[in-house]
Design a protein around this motif. Structure first.
Motif, PDB file in Angstrom:
ATOM      1  N   MET A  92       0.825  -1.207   0.000  1.00  7.46           N
ATOM      2  CA  MET A  92       0.000   0.000   0.000  1.00  7.46           C
ATOM      3  C   MET A  92       0.860   1.259   0.000  1.00  7.46           C
ATOM      4  SD  MET A  92      -3.242  -0.821  -0.117  1.00  7.46           S
ATOM      5  CE  MET A  92      -4.151   0.532   0.600  1.00  7.46           C
ATOM      6  N   GLU A  93       1.736   1.385   0.998  1.00  7.90           N
ATOM      7  CA  GLU A  93       2.555   2.587   1.108  1.00  7.90           C
ATOM      8  C   GLU A  93       3.478   2.758  -0.092  1.00  7.90           C
ATOM      9  OE1 GLU A  93       2.394   4.928   3.225  1.00  7.90           O
ATOM     10  OE2 GLU A  93       1.136   4.112   4.820  1.00  7.90           O
ATOM     11  N   GLN A  94       3.915   1.650  -0.694  1.00  4.08           N
ATOM     12  CA  GLN A  94       4.846   1.736  -1.818  1.00  4.08           C
ATOM     13  C   GLN A  94       4.154   1.642  -3.173  1.00  4.08           C
ATOM     14  OE1 GLN A  94       9.119   0.255  -0.188  1.00  4.08           O
ATOM     15  NE2 GLN A  94       7.778  -1.373  -0.878  1.00  4.08           N
ATOM     16  N   ALA A  95       2.832   1.573  -3.186  1.00  2.63           N
ATOM     17  CA  ALA A  95       2.107   1.537  -4.457  1.00  2.63           C
ATOM     18  C   ALA A  95       2.231   2.885  -5.156  1.00  2.63           C
ATOM     19  CB  ALA A  95       0.642   1.185  -4.227  1.00  2.63           C
ATOM     20  N   ALA A  96       2.439   2.854  -6.466  1.00  6.77           N
ATOM     21  CA  ALA A  96       2.637   4.089  -7.234  1.00  6.77           C
ATOM     22  C   ALA A  96       1.731   4.066  -8.460  1.00  6.77           C
ATOM     23  CB  ALA A  96       4.101   4.222  -7.648  1.00  6.77           C
ATOM     24  N   PHE A  97       0.614   4.773  -8.370  1.00  6.05           N
ATOM     25  CA  PHE A  97      -0.320   4.857  -9.490  1.00  6.05           C
ATOM     26  C   PHE A  97      -0.049   6.131 -10.287  1.00  6.05           C
ATOM     27  CE2 PHE A  97      -2.377   2.452  -6.125  1.00  6.05           C
ATOM     28  CZ  PHE A  97      -2.806   1.324  -6.803  1.00  6.05           C
ATOM     29  N   GLU A  98      -0.179   6.057 -11.600  1.00  2.00           N
ATOM     30  CA  GLU A  98       0.043   7.237 -12.424  1.00  2.00           C
ATOM     31  C   GLU A  98      -0.788   7.142 -13.699  1.00  2.00           C
ATOM     32  OE1 GLU A  98       4.264   6.936 -12.412  1.00  2.00           O
ATOM     33  OE2 GLU A  98       4.337   5.713 -14.210  1.00  2.00           O
ATOM     34  N   PRO A  99      -1.454   8.236 -14.083  1.00  2.00           N
ATOM     35  CA  PRO A  99      -2.352   8.209 -15.246  1.00  2.00           C
ATOM     36  C   PRO A  99      -1.647   7.928 -16.564  1.00  2.00           C
ATOM     37  CG  PRO A  99      -2.745  10.158 -13.886  1.00  2.00           C
ATOM     38  CD  PRO A  99      -1.484   9.529 -13.393  1.00  2.00           C
ATOM     39  N   ASN A 100      -0.316   8.113 -16.624  1.00  2.00           N
ATOM     40  CA  ASN A 100       0.365   7.890 -17.897  1.00  2.00           C
ATOM     41  C   ASN A 100       0.650   6.415 -18.155  1.00  2.00           C
ATOM     42  OD1 ASN A 100       2.188   8.109 -15.723  1.00  2.00           O
ATOM     43  ND2 ASN A 100       3.912   8.347 -17.110  1.00  2.00           N
ATOM     44  N   ASN A 101       0.249   5.522 -17.251  1.00  2.00           N
ATOM     45  CA  ASN A 101       0.303   4.086 -17.528  1.00  2.00           C
ATOM     46  C   ASN A 101      -0.961   3.713 -18.291  1.00  2.00           C
ATOM     47  OD1 ASN A 101       2.744   3.373 -16.433  1.00  2.00           O
ATOM     48  ND2 ASN A 101       1.934   2.930 -14.406  1.00  2.00           N
ATOM     49  N   ILE A 102      -0.905   3.783 -19.598  1.00  2.00           N
ATOM     50  CA  ILE A 102      -2.101   3.580 -20.409  1.00  2.00           C
ATOM     51  C   ILE A 102      -1.871   2.472 -21.426  1.00  2.00           C
ATOM     52  CG2 ILE A 102      -3.048   5.900 -20.136  1.00  2.00           C
ATOM     53  CD1 ILE A 102      -1.675   6.742 -22.651  1.00  2.00           C
ATOM     54  N   VAL A 103      -2.958   1.859 -21.845  1.00  2.00           N
ATOM     55  CA  VAL A 103      -2.914   0.787 -22.831  1.00  2.00           C
ATOM     56  C   VAL A 103      -2.615   1.385 -24.202  1.00  2.00           C
ATOM     57  CG1 VAL A 103      -4.259  -1.046 -23.933  1.00  2.00           C
ATOM     58  CG2 VAL A 103      -4.564  -0.550 -21.489  1.00  2.00           C
ATOM     59  N   PRO A 104      -1.714   0.774 -25.002  1.00  2.00           N
ATOM     60  CA  PRO A 104      -1.452   1.295 -26.352  1.00  2.00           C
ATOM     61  C   PRO A 104      -2.746   1.454 -27.142  1.00  2.00           C
ATOM     62  CG  PRO A 104       0.157  -0.385 -25.804  1.00  2.00           C
ATOM     63  CD  PRO A 104      -0.857  -0.391 -24.690  1.00  2.00           C
ATOM     64  N   GLY A 105      -2.869   2.605 -27.800  1.00  2.00           N
ATOM     65  CA  GLY A 105      -4.083   2.886 -28.549  1.00  2.00           C
ATOM     66  C   GLY A 105      -5.061   3.754 -27.799  1.00  2.00           C
ATOM     67  N   THR A 106      -4.807   3.968 -26.508  1.00  2.00           N
ATOM     68  CA  THR A 106      -5.638   4.874 -25.723  1.00  2.00           C
ATOM     69  C   THR A 106      -4.805   6.099 -25.370  1.00  2.00           C
ATOM     70  OG1 THR A 106      -5.024   3.918 -23.579  1.00  2.00           O
ATOM     71  CG2 THR A 106      -6.888   2.925 -24.743  1.00  2.00           C
ATOM     72  N   GLY A 107      -5.444   7.114 -24.856  1.00  2.00           N
ATOM     73  CA  GLY A 107      -4.716   8.326 -24.505  1.00  2.00           C
ATOM     74  C   GLY A 107      -5.460   9.124 -23.464  1.00  2.00           C
ATOM     75  N   LEU A 108      -4.886  10.248 -23.085  1.00  2.00           N
ATOM     76  CA  LEU A 108      -5.488  11.116 -22.083  1.00  2.00           C
ATOM     77  C   LEU A 108      -6.414  12.122 -22.747  1.00  2.00           C
ATOM     78  CD1 LEU A 108      -2.335  11.870 -19.879  1.00  2.00           C
ATOM     79  CD2 LEU A 108      -4.002  10.025 -19.630  1.00  2.00           C
ATOM     80  N   SER A 109      -7.496  12.441 -22.074  1.00  2.00           N
ATOM     81  CA  SER A 109      -8.414  13.460 -22.570  1.00  2.00           C
ATOM     82  C   SER A 109      -7.773  14.835 -22.379  1.00  2.00           C
ATOM     83  CB  SER A 109      -9.738  13.388 -21.804  1.00  2.00           C
ATOM     84  OG  SER A 109      -9.571  13.898 -20.487  1.00  2.00           O
ATOM     85  N   PRO A 110      -8.312  15.885 -22.998  1.00  2.00           N
ATOM     86  CA  PRO A 110      -7.699  17.213 -22.870  1.00  2.00           C
ATOM     87  C   PRO A 110      -7.992  17.912 -21.550  1.00  2.00           C
ATOM     88  CG  PRO A 110      -9.600  17.327 -24.310  1.00  2.00           C
ATOM     89  CD  PRO A 110      -9.381  15.872 -24.007  1.00  2.00           C
ATOM     90  N   ASP A 111      -8.390  17.171 -20.531  1.00  2.00           N
ATOM     91  CA  ASP A 111      -8.605  17.767 -19.217  1.00  2.00           C
ATOM     92  C   ASP A 111      -7.278  18.292 -18.675  1.00  2.00           C
ATOM     93  OD1 ASP A 111      -8.486  17.121 -16.039  1.00  2.00           O
ATOM     94  OD2 ASP A 111     -10.460  17.855 -16.623  1.00  2.00           O
ATOM     95  N   LYS A 112      -7.234  19.573 -18.283  1.00  2.00           N
ATOM     96  CA  LYS A 112      -5.971  20.199 -17.889  1.00  2.00           C
ATOM     97  C   LYS A 112      -5.356  19.521 -16.670  1.00  2.00           C
ATOM     98  CE  LYS A 112      -7.178  24.743 -19.751  1.00  2.00           C
ATOM     99  NZ  LYS A 112      -7.412  26.177 -19.451  1.00  2.00           N
ATOM    100  N   MET A 113      -6.185  19.178 -15.696  1.00  2.00           N
ATOM    101  CA  MET A 113      -5.659  18.550 -14.495  1.00  2.00           C
ATOM    102  C   MET A 113      -5.104  17.164 -14.807  1.00  2.00           C
ATOM    103  SD  MET A 113      -5.070  18.956 -11.303  1.00  2.00           S
ATOM    104  CE  MET A 113      -6.137  20.290 -10.759  1.00  2.00           C
ATOM    105  N   LEU A 114      -5.807  16.409 -15.656  1.00  2.00           N
ATOM    106  CA  LEU A 114      -5.341  15.073 -16.018  1.00  2.00           C
ATOM    107  C   LEU A 114      -4.020  15.148 -16.775  1.00  2.00           C
ATOM    108  CD1 LEU A 114      -5.760  12.029 -16.174  1.00  2.00           C
ATOM    109  CD2 LEU A 114      -7.141  12.392 -18.232  1.00  2.00           C
ATOM    110  N   LEU A 115      -3.893  16.094 -17.692  1.00  2.00           N
ATOM    111  CA  LEU A 115      -2.657  16.233 -18.450  1.00  2.00           C
ATOM    112  C   LEU A 115      -1.492  16.586 -17.528  1.00  2.00           C
ATOM    113  CD1 LEU A 115      -3.933  18.161 -21.608  1.00  2.00           C
ATOM    114  CD2 LEU A 115      -3.339  15.744 -21.425  1.00  2.00           C
ATOM    115  N   ALA A 116      -1.743  17.431 -16.535  1.00  2.56           N
ATOM    116  CA  ALA A 116      -0.687  17.779 -15.582  1.00  2.56           C
ATOM    117  C   ALA A 116      -0.275  16.563 -14.768  1.00  2.56           C
ATOM    118  CB  ALA A 116      -1.164  18.904 -14.664  1.00  2.56           C
ATOM    119  N   ARG A 117      -1.262  15.777 -14.357  1.00  2.00           N
ATOM    120  CA  ARG A 117      -0.953  14.580 -13.578  1.00  2.00           C
ATOM    121  C   ARG A 117      -0.234  13.537 -14.423  1.00  2.00           C
ATOM    122  NH1 ARG A 117      -6.787  14.212 -10.403  1.00  2.00           N
ATOM    123  NH2 ARG A 117      -6.239  15.647  -8.725  1.00  2.00           N
TER     124      ARG A 117
END
Length: 205
Positions: A27-52
């Motif tokens: 738990m303490e060492q778990a590291a989640f990040e939105p840029n871990n994405i499946v090939p062929g998918t991407g981030l939406s243009p949400d400003k907060m999501l892009l910053a994260r």
């Protein structure tokens, strides 16, 4: 948007079948990040999501170390071919070549596997400062929480906690700003906080 334009696609199944056995390692060492994405998918243009998308990995490197992705809870089940090497707490060995492109048949990027991510907007997408709306303020959501979400007992506990902290050595002019702050959140809460703090300070005098 019509469902036909965004059909559901099954990409896998995630099954949670146990609780963690070691809170620190899992738990303490778990590291989640939105840029871990499946090939062929991407981030939406949400400003907060892009910053994260780029800042989370920086936070993990500062918190867990350069090689945080080699910690078992963060390590992928399928081998990752990359040229990442060295750094503190590295546990996986690597051999030459450690650069790309190279002449030794090492792994290389395959852009064809990932579809281009396209964004759609109903207006022009520009780089500009955020435009405040009429309901954008620092107090609205907090006030709604106090008035509409908390019950009487919870509001009483909140006031008690604030009064307790503000009565421990907080002096003017900071004390007046504390009262103003909580009046901005909710007038009744602010009044109760000020009355409670001044009563405690009077008793100590």
């Amino acid at each position: 948007m019509a469902a036909s334009r965004l059909p559901l696609i099954d990409v896998g199944k995630l099954t949670l079948d146990r609780n963690v056995t070691d809170y620190h390692t899992e738990m303490e060492q778990a590291a989640f990040e939105p840029n871990n994405i499946v090939p062929g998918t991407g981030l939406s243009p949400d400003k907060m999501l892009l910053a994260r998308g780029f800042s989370y990995s920086d936070a993990h490197r500062a918190r867990l170390g350069t090689n945080y992705k080699q910690i078992p809870v963060n390590s992928p089940k399928v081998e990752v071919n990359s040229y990442s090497k060295d750094g503190a707490m590295r546990i996986k060995n690597i051999t030459d070549p450690v650069y790309a492109p190279n002449s030794y048949g090492g792994p290389q990027a395959d852009p064809a596997r990932a579809a281009e991510v396209r964004w759609m907007a109903d207006g022009q997408m520009v780089r500009a400062a955020y435009t405040l709306r009429s309901d954008d303020d620092d107090w609205g959501q907090a006030g709604t929480l106090v008035r509409d979400v908390l019950d009487d007992a919870a509001r009483e506990r909140l006031a008690h906690n604030i009064i307790g902290h503000a009565s421990k050595g907080v002096q003017e002019p900071v004390l007046s700003r504390v009262f103003e702050y909580w009046r901005n959140v909710d007038s009744d809460l602010g009044k109760k906080v000020e009355e409670g703090v001044r009563a405690r300070l009077h008793d100590k005098a």
